[in-house]
Scaffold this motif. Structure first.
Motif, PDB file in Angstrom:
ATOM      1  N   LEU A   1      66.706  52.845  32.185  1.00 32.98           N
ATOM      2  CA  LEU A   1      66.393  53.200  30.799  1.00 32.98           C
ATOM      3  C   LEU A   1      65.202  52.428  30.236  1.00 32.98           C
ATOM      4  CD1 LEU A   1      69.982  53.498  29.260  1.00 32.98           C
ATOM      5  CD2 LEU A   1      68.481  55.330  30.061  1.00 32.98           C
ATOM      6  N   GLY A   2      64.982  51.212  30.721  1.00 26.77           N
ATOM      7  CA  GLY A   2      63.919  50.383  30.163  1.00 26.77           C
ATOM      8  C   GLY A   2      62.720  50.196  31.060  1.00 26.77           C
ATOM      9  N   GLY A   3      62.835  50.593  32.326  1.00 26.59           N
ATOM     10  CA  GLY A   3      61.759  50.368  33.275  1.00 26.59           C
ATOM     11  C   GLY A   3      61.870  49.028  33.961  1.00 26.59           C
ATOM     12  N   SER A   4      62.335  48.037  33.215  1.00 27.03           N
ATOM     13  CA  SER A   4      62.599  46.709  33.749  1.00 27.03           C
ATOM     14  C   SER A   4      63.682  46.086  32.894  1.00 27.03           C
ATOM     15  CB  SER A   4      61.341  45.832  33.734  1.00 27.03           C
ATOM     16  OG  SER A   4      60.999  45.491  32.395  1.00 27.03           O
ATOM     17  N   GLU A   5      64.328  45.052  33.410  1.00 22.34           N
ATOM     18  CA  GLU A   5      65.391  44.426  32.631  1.00 22.34           C
ATOM     19  C   GLU A   5      64.858  43.723  31.379  1.00 22.34           C
ATOM     20  OE1 GLU A   5      69.534  41.969  33.370  1.00 22.34           O
ATOM     21  OE2 GLU A   5      68.069  42.109  34.992  1.00 22.34           O
ATOM     22  N   PRO A   6      63.726  42.981  31.461  1.00 20.90           N
ATOM     23  CA  PRO A   6      63.197  42.386  30.227  1.00 20.90           C
ATOM     24  C   PRO A   6      62.837  43.421  29.162  1.00 20.90           C
ATOM     25  CG  PRO A   6      62.248  41.301  32.132  1.00 20.90           C
ATOM     26  CD  PRO A   6      62.990  42.496  32.655  1.00 20.90           C
ATOM     27  N   ALA A   7      62.247  44.548  29.577  1.00 18.23           N
ATOM     28  CA  ALA A   7      61.911  45.595  28.613  1.00 18.23           C
ATOM     29  C   ALA A   7      63.174  46.184  27.993  1.00 18.23           C
ATOM     30  CB  ALA A   7      61.080  46.684  29.283  1.00 18.23           C
ATOM     31  N   PHE A   8      64.215  46.319  28.797  1.00 14.13           N
ATOM     32  CA  PHE A   8      65.482  46.816  28.281  1.00 14.13           C
ATOM     33  C   PHE A   8      66.075  45.824  27.281  1.00 14.13           C
ATOM     34  CE2 PHE A   8      70.130  47.638  28.628  1.00 14.13           C
ATOM     35  CZ  PHE A   8      70.130  48.986  28.267  1.00 14.13           C
ATOM     36  N   GLY A   9      65.878  44.530  27.525  1.00 16.63           N
ATOM     37  CA  GLY A   9      66.329  43.531  26.563  1.00 16.63           C
ATOM     38  C   GLY A   9      65.707  43.737  25.198  1.00 16.63           C
ATOM     39  N   ASP A  10      64.426  44.129  25.176  1.00 16.53           N
ATOM     40  CA  ASP A  10      63.766  44.429  23.900  1.00 16.53           C
ATOM     41  C   ASP A  10      64.418  45.634  23.220  1.00 16.53           C
ATOM     42  OD1 ASP A  10      62.001  42.340  24.324  1.00 16.53           O
ATOM     43  OD2 ASP A  10      60.423  43.620  25.155  1.00 16.53           O
ATOM     44  N   LEU A  11      64.760  46.650  24.018  1.00 23.58           N
ATOM     45  CA  LEU A  11      65.444  47.826  23.466  1.00 23.58           C
ATOM     46  C   LEU A  11      66.807  47.445  22.899  1.00 23.58           C
ATOM     47  CD1 LEU A  11      64.687  50.528  26.220  1.00 23.58           C
ATOM     48  CD2 LEU A  11      63.506  50.199  24.035  1.00 23.58           C
ATOM     49  N   MET A  12      67.508  46.566  23.600  1.00 23.36           N
ATOM     50  CA  MET A  12      68.824  46.109  23.146  1.00 23.36           C
ATOM     51  C   MET A  12      68.714  45.377  21.808  1.00 23.36           C
ATOM     52  SD  MET A  12      70.148  44.643  26.814  1.00 23.36           S
ATOM     53  CE  MET A  12      71.811  44.161  26.334  1.00 23.36           C
ATOM     54  N   THR A  13      67.728  44.493  21.711  1.00 21.95           N
ATOM     55  CA  THR A  13      67.559  43.733  20.470  1.00 21.95           C
ATOM     56  C   THR A  13      67.181  44.648  19.311  1.00 21.95           C
ATOM     57  OG1 THR A  13      66.889  41.789  21.746  1.00 21.95           O
ATOM     58  CG2 THR A  13      66.329  41.807  19.409  1.00 21.95           C
ATOM     59  N   ALA A  14      66.318  45.624  19.581  1.00 21.86           N
ATOM     60  CA  ALA A  14      65.935  46.576  18.536  1.00 21.86           C
ATOM     61  C   ALA A  14      67.149  47.363  18.049  1.00 21.86           C
ATOM     62  CB  ALA A  14      64.854  47.518  19.056  1.00 21.86           C
ATOM     63  N   GLN A  15      68.014  47.787  18.987  1.00 17.04           N
ATOM     64  CA  GLN A  15      69.220  48.513  18.592  1.00 17.04           C
ATOM     65  C   GLN A  15      70.167  47.599  17.817  1.00 17.04           C
ATOM     66  OE1 GLN A  15      69.973  51.883  18.940  1.00 17.04           O
ATOM     67  NE2 GLN A  15      71.606  51.259  17.549  1.00 17.04           N
ATOM     68  N   ALA A  16      70.231  46.346  18.206  1.00 15.88           N
ATOM     69  CA  ALA A  16      71.061  45.393  17.471  1.00 15.88           C
ATOM     70  C   ALA A  16      70.637  45.325  16.003  1.00 15.88           C
ATOM     71  CB  ALA A  16      70.972  44.012  18.120  1.00 15.88           C
ATOM     72  N   ARG A  17      69.336  45.286  15.763  1.00 16.63           N
ATOM     73  CA  ARG A  17      68.855  45.234  14.379  1.00 16.63           C
ATOM     74  C   ARG A  17      69.253  46.500  13.619  1.00 16.63           C
ATOM     75  NH1 ARG A  17      68.791  41.171  16.033  1.00 16.63           N
ATOM     76  NH2 ARG A  17      67.157  39.594  16.209  1.00 16.63           N
ATOM     77  N   ARG A  18      69.167  47.643  14.282  1.00 15.45           N
ATOM     78  CA  ARG A  18      69.548  48.897  13.612  1.00 15.45           C
ATOM     79  C   ARG A  18      71.022  48.912  13.240  1.00 15.45           C
ATOM     80  NH1 ARG A  18      65.569  50.997  17.280  1.00 15.45           N
ATOM     81  NH2 ARG A  18      67.123  51.412  18.897  1.00 15.45           N
ATOM     82  N   LEU A  19      71.819  48.187  13.993  1.00 15.59           N
ATOM     83  CA  LEU A  19      73.255  48.139  13.710  1.00 15.59           C
ATOM     84  C   LEU A  19      73.611  47.016  12.739  1.00 15.59           C
ATOM     85  CD1 LEU A  19      74.707  48.773  17.290  1.00 15.59           C
ATOM     86  CD2 LEU A  19      74.566  50.406  15.394  1.00 15.59           C
TER      87      LEU A  19
ATOM     88  N   LYS B   1      77.214  43.224  27.760  1.00 21.77           N
ATOM     89  CA  LYS B   1      77.336  44.564  28.351  1.00 21.77           C
ATOM     90  C   LYS B   1      77.818  45.600  27.336  1.00 21.77           C
ATOM     91  CE  LYS B   1      78.047  42.935  33.074  1.00 21.77           C
ATOM     92  NZ  LYS B   1      78.328  41.487  32.887  1.00 21.77           N
ATOM     93  N   MET B   2      78.382  45.161  26.223  1.00 18.37           N
ATOM     94  CA  MET B   2      78.725  46.100  25.171  1.00 18.37           C
ATOM     95  C   MET B   2      77.478  46.812  24.663  1.00 18.37           C
ATOM     96  SD  MET B   2      81.495  43.690  23.150  1.00 18.37           S
ATOM     97  CE  MET B   2      81.426  44.668  21.644  1.00 18.37           C
ATOM     98  N   MET B   3      76.373  46.086  24.523  1.00 20.08           N
ATOM     99  CA  MET B   3      75.131  46.729  24.090  1.00 20.08           C
ATOM    100  C   MET B   3      74.510  47.540  25.219  1.00 20.08           C
ATOM    101  SD  MET B   3      73.051  47.538  21.713  1.00 20.08           S
ATOM    102  CE  MET B   3      73.202  46.427  20.313  1.00 20.08           C
TER     103      MET B   3
END
Length: 278
Positions: A127-145, A58-60
């Motif tokens: 924010l993502g349209g669906s939870e799995p799609a949001f998971g992809d956004l979370m992982t992408a942000q993780a890489r940026r960090l 939930k931090m992400m």
């Protein structure tokens, strides 16, 4: 030889890699302590070993919510519908029911203090349209960090064998939250919330018991063990530490307190201990 039989060895290799990653996520306790201002690692033990994040996830979710608020994609008073998917996220939730709504502020406070799973899923779907799609956004942000080992598949941290992280990555995320959202970060020091007339107390005991602790997040599942990321700001020095895979909430909290006590003096004096060579 068929196309399938040619592909089979590669599939077996990939499956083996995946199963090894899953197996390593059941590793014993890991921890890391980082000086948030300098990035210096004061101590690390198995900090790059894969673990399940549990509700540290939930931090992400909150990082992306804060980003959306900053960019004007969300407003604090926006209303979020609770879907059947969101309402089904046990055990911790705001529990308003399918078809009802919560505000963004209620959802954020619910995640920060109560680790509310329905709130996290509602933010994800918005924010993502669906939870799995949001998971992809979370992982992408993780890489940026710079979180190179983390994969997110859901917004809550509920069990998913492919959702993994490390102590080092979680410390990076804690530092990023404090750095990128200093105003919103203050919410992590909240000890309770009042939700629709009910005063609800949070899970993070160190916020109440350890001087200078101003967040961040607890987490637990049976597979993950007891996880904790903690930020302490004392004497002008901020440390962020992560403990993953604790055997109990008390053992995890005691380990965290011990780490902070050992390294706050060293951080304040600018003198690294022998353990700081990790």
């Amino acid at each position: 030889m068929t196309v399938f039989s040619k592909a089979l060895p590669r599939v077996c290799v990939m499956l083996g890699i995946f199963m090894a990653a899953v197996s390593s996520a059941f590793a014993s306790e890991a921890h890391i302590v980082v000086n948030a201002a300098t990035g210096e690692v004061l101590e690390a033990s198995d900090a790059d070993t894969l673990h399940y994040p549990a509700s540290l996830t939930k931090m992400m979710t909150l990082y992306l919510a804060f980003s959306a608020l900053k960019d004007g994609k969300l407003n604090w008073n926006d209303r979020l519908p609770i879907s059947a998917n969101a309402d089904g996220k046990e055990p911790f939730k705001l529990g308003v029911g399918v078809g009802k709504e919560v505000t963004v502020r209620e959802a954020v406070e619910g995640m920060v203090v109560l680790s509310a799973n329905d709130a996290a899923a509602a933010i994800a779907e918005k924010l993502g349209g669906s939870e799995p799609a949001f998971g992809d956004l979370m992982t992408a942000q993780a890489r940026r960090l710079g979180m190179t080992s983390t994969v997110f598949r859901n917004a809550t941290g509920l069990p998913d064998p492919a959702q993994v992280t490390t102590a080092r990555d979680m410390a990076r995320l804690g530092i990023a939250l404090a750095r990128d959202f200093p105003t919103e970060f203050k919410m992590f020091s909240m000890r309770y919330i009042t939700f629709r007339g009910m005063k609800l107390r949070g899970h993070n005991r160190l916020v109440r018991s350890y001087e200078g602790v101003d967040g961040i997040k607890t987490g637990y599942t049976k597979a993950a063990g007891y996880n904790l990321v903690t930020s302490v700001n004392r004497g002008g020095t901020r440390l962020v530490a992560a403990v993953l895979g604790g055997k109990s909430a008390q053992q995890r909290d005691d380990e965290m307190a011990s780490l902070l006590t050992r390294f706050l003096p060293a951080a304040n004096s600018g003198i690294a201990t022998a353990a700081g060579a990790h």
